[in-house]
Scaffold this motif. Structure first.
Motif, short mmCIF file in Angstrom:
data_model
loop_
_atom_site.label_atom_id
_atom_site.label_comp_id
_atom_site.label_asym_id
_atom_site.label_seq_id
_atom_site.Cartn_x
_atom_site.Cartn_y
_atom_site.Cartn_z
N ALA A 233 3.99 -0.97 -11.18
CA ALA A 233 3.84 -1.25 -9.75
C ALA A 233 2.36 -1.40 -9.44
O ALA A 233 1.51 -0.76 -10.06
CB ALA A 233 4.44 -0.12 -8.92
N PHE A 234 2.03 -2.28 -8.48
CA PHE A 234 0.65 -2.57 -8.12
C PHE A 234 0.45 -2.43 -6.62
O PHE A 234 1.30 -2.84 -5.84
CB PHE A 234 0.27 -4.01 -8.51
N ASP A 235 -0.71 -1.90 -6.23
CA ASP A 235 -1.12 -1.90 -4.84
C ASP A 235 -2.05 -3.07 -4.56
O ASP A 235 -2.11 -3.58 -3.45
CB ASP A 235 -1.83 -0.59 -4.48
N ASP A 236 -2.79 -3.49 -5.57
CA ASP A 236 -3.80 -4.52 -5.44
C ASP A 236 -3.20 -5.90 -5.73
O ASP A 236 -2.63 -6.14 -6.79
CB ASP A 236 -4.95 -4.24 -6.41
N GLU A 237 -3.34 -6.82 -4.78
CA GLU A 237 -2.79 -8.17 -4.93
C GLU A 237 -3.46 -8.94 -6.07
O GLU A 237 -2.81 -9.69 -6.79
CB GLU A 237 -2.94 -8.94 -3.62
N LYS A 238 -4.76 -8.76 -6.26
CA LYS A 238 -5.47 -9.46 -7.33
C LYS A 238 -4.96 -9.03 -8.70
O LYS A 238 -4.76 -9.85 -9.59
CB LYS A 238 -6.97 -9.21 -7.24
N GLU A 239 -4.75 -7.75 -8.88
CA GLU A 239 -4.23 -7.24 -10.15
C GLU A 239 -2.81 -7.75 -10.39
O GLU A 239 -2.45 -8.13 -11.50
CB GLU A 239 -4.25 -5.72 -10.15
N ALA A 240 -1.99 -7.79 -9.34
CA ALA A 240 -0.62 -8.30 -9.45
C ALA A 240 -0.62 -9.78 -9.83
O ALA A 240 0.17 -10.22 -10.66
CB ALA A 240 0.12 -8.07 -8.14
N THR A 241 -1.55 -10.53 -9.26
CA THR A 241 -1.66 -11.96 -9.57
C THR A 241 -2.05 -12.16 -11.03
O THR A 241 -1.51 -13.03 -11.71
CB THR A 241 -2.67 -12.65 -8.64
#
Length: 81
Positions: A39-47
């Protein structure tokens, strides 16, 4: 795990999923069963993780009510000789 369970466990977050079971109807893939990898909170990391994803692994936001993927037919490559 069902999408409703994932949404309850990880509200308003990005999740990296392994698709375990799905079906295709009318150019749409409906995901029925999945396993959460991360799971990710950061959109950049998820991208970044989405770009690296292969096969039946994807990144999706739990803010969506349904998990479905539109299938597009690719007929050729631009610039191919």
């Amino acid at each position: 795990m069902k999408w409703e369970e994932v949404r309850n466990l990880y509200p308003d977050r990005f999740v990296k999923l392994q698709i375990l079971k799905s079906r295709i109807e009318h150019q749409t893939r409906y995901i029925e069963d999945m396993a959460v990898i991360q799971a990710f909170d950061d959109e950049k990391e998820a991208t970044r993780e989405l770009v690296r994803s292969k096969d039946d692994v994807l990144v999706y936001h739990t803010g969506k009510d349904k998990i479905e993927i539109q299938i597009k037919q690719i007929f050729g490559f631009r610039g191919a000789i």
